[in-house]
Design an enzyme around this catalytic site. Sequence first.
Site, PDB file in Angstrom:
ATOM      1  N   ASP A 119      96.921 -73.992  -5.452  1.00 19.52           N
ATOM      2  CA  ASP A 119      95.758 -74.799  -5.781  1.00 19.52           C
ATOM      3  C   ASP A 119      94.634 -74.280  -4.892  1.00 19.52           C
ATOM      4  O   ASP A 119      94.653 -74.474  -3.675  1.00 19.52           O
ATOM      5  CB  ASP A 119      96.043 -76.276  -5.487  1.00 19.52           C
ATOM      6  CG  ASP A 119      94.841 -77.177  -5.756  1.00 19.52           C
ATOM      7  OD1 ASP A 119      93.730 -76.659  -5.999  1.00 19.52           O
ATOM      8  OD2 ASP A 119      95.003 -78.417  -5.700  1.00 19.52           O
ATOM      9  N   VAL A 120      93.666 -73.599  -5.482  1.00 19.93           N
ATOM     10  CA  VAL A 120      92.643 -72.930  -4.686  1.00 19.93           C
ATOM     11  C   VAL A 120      91.655 -73.901  -4.047  1.00 19.93           C
ATOM     12  O   VAL A 120      90.780 -73.484  -3.291  1.00 19.93           O
ATOM     13  CB  VAL A 120      91.872 -71.889  -5.525  1.00 19.93           C
ATOM     14  CG1 VAL A 120      92.758 -70.693  -5.845  1.00 19.93           C
ATOM     15  CG2 VAL A 120      91.307 -72.514  -6.802  1.00 19.93           C
TER      16      VAL A 120
ATOM     17  N   ASN B 132      88.257 -65.997  -9.557  1.00 19.76           N
ATOM     18  CA  ASN B 132      87.984 -66.231 -10.969  1.00 19.76           C
ATOM     19  C   ASN B 132      88.275 -67.663 -11.425  1.00 19.76           C
ATOM     20  O   ASN B 132      87.789 -68.088 -12.471  1.00 19.76           O
ATOM     21  CB  ASN B 132      88.807 -65.252 -11.817  1.00 19.76           C
ATOM     22  CG  ASN B 132      88.585 -65.443 -13.294  1.00 19.76           C
ATOM     23  OD1 ASN B 132      87.565 -65.054 -13.829  1.00 19.76           O
ATOM     24  ND2 ASN B 132      89.548 -66.060 -13.968  1.00 19.76           N
TER      25      ASN B 132
ATOM     26  N   TYR C   7      78.237 -77.777 -13.859  1.00 20.86           N
ATOM     27  CA  TYR C   7      78.690 -76.391 -14.014  1.00 20.86           C
ATOM     28  C   TYR C   7      77.605 -75.420 -13.576  1.00 20.86           C
ATOM     29  O   TYR C   7      77.856 -74.490 -12.793  1.00 20.86           O
ATOM     30  CB  TYR C   7      79.080 -76.130 -15.471  1.00 20.86           C
ATOM     31  CG  TYR C   7      79.605 -74.735 -15.724  1.00 20.86           C
ATOM     32  CD1 TYR C   7      80.926 -74.410 -15.436  1.00 20.86           C
ATOM     33  CD2 TYR C   7      78.778 -73.736 -16.245  1.00 20.86           C
ATOM     34  CE1 TYR C   7      81.415 -73.122 -15.663  1.00 20.86           C
ATOM     35  CE2 TYR C   7      79.251 -72.457 -16.478  1.00 20.86           C
ATOM     36  CZ  TYR C   7      80.570 -72.156 -16.186  1.00 20.86           C
ATOM     37  OH  TYR C   7      81.044 -70.887 -16.401  1.00 20.86           O
TER      38      TYR C   7
ATOM     39  N   LYS D  65      77.833 -72.773 -10.333  1.00 20.21           N
ATOM     40  CA  LYS D  65      77.749 -71.326 -10.496  1.00 20.21           C
ATOM     41  C   LYS D  65      76.551 -70.735  -9.756  1.00 20.21           C
ATOM     42  O   LYS D  65      76.605 -69.602  -9.261  1.00 20.21           O
ATOM     43  CB  LYS D  65      77.707 -70.967 -11.982  1.00 20.21           C
ATOM     44  CG  LYS D  65      79.011 -71.270 -12.719  1.00 20.21           C
ATOM     45  CD  LYS D  65      80.193 -70.534 -12.089  1.00 20.21           C
ATOM     46  CE  LYS D  65      81.490 -70.726 -12.856  1.00 20.21           C
ATOM     47  NZ  LYS D  65      82.623 -69.981 -12.262  1.00 20.21           N
TER      48      LYS D  65
END
Length: 258
Positions: free
Chosen positions: A68-69, A95, A162, A166
């Site tokens: 789990d990043v 990613n 989102y 980003k």
Amino acid sequence: MSLLEKFSLLGKVTIVTGAAMGLGKAMATALAEAGSHIVIADMNLEAARKTAAEIEAMGVTTLPVHVDVTDEDQVNRMVETVINTFGQIDSLFNNAGIALHIPVEEMPYSSWLNMMNVNLNSVFLVSKAVGQVMIRQKKGTIINTSSMSGIIVNMPQAQCAYNTSKAGVIMLTKSLASEWAPHHIRVNTIAPGYMKTELTKPYFEGNSEMVRQWMELTPMKRPGNPDELGGLAVYLASEASSFVTGSVFVVDGGYSVW
């Protein structure tokens, strides 16, 4: 060294997060084709093992790892596992990510926090853990997946969380590139436009009004395919891009030019 030799990743070790499917799988495959051993880091261990087996058939070594990043302890354990297995980390491809279309006035704060955790905070956590290894090695490359949504506002869908996450990845990329250049670590980001993956395939096959608008606003009038990012991934991970750091590579079929 010839130009083609500069693109070789033979004997290198690359961690790709979110690599079990979609863009991550495509990037892992491309890097393996260039000769790199691949760590398939993903929440879905079963899918990671399947992808690892497919890529290993290409003649490289693969290591599927459940992680789990967004969990710092799990990220640190993953890096430790990779070092114990390979003894080095040459490249990292951040990613893992999610998308959410909710108007601001309707968005639960928990959804906002989750978006930031998965899309932005994870990039910080994994880059920090891997960066410590690369600093000791005095070399390394990091590639982050951001999005054209980090530099423009998409329409007609509402996706402020989102877009913001980003944009954060893009600035984090530039900041890491600046801080770690003295350690011979290069950090860049690929900013894709609308790509046709397993996750977005239903949108395109549904031929919705939203997709129609997306394609009308894209000069090339089509979505991208994941393998169309592979060449850029190999370039950024290899010595062919030895003077490239802190850069944002927008691959969007021209969407952001209008």
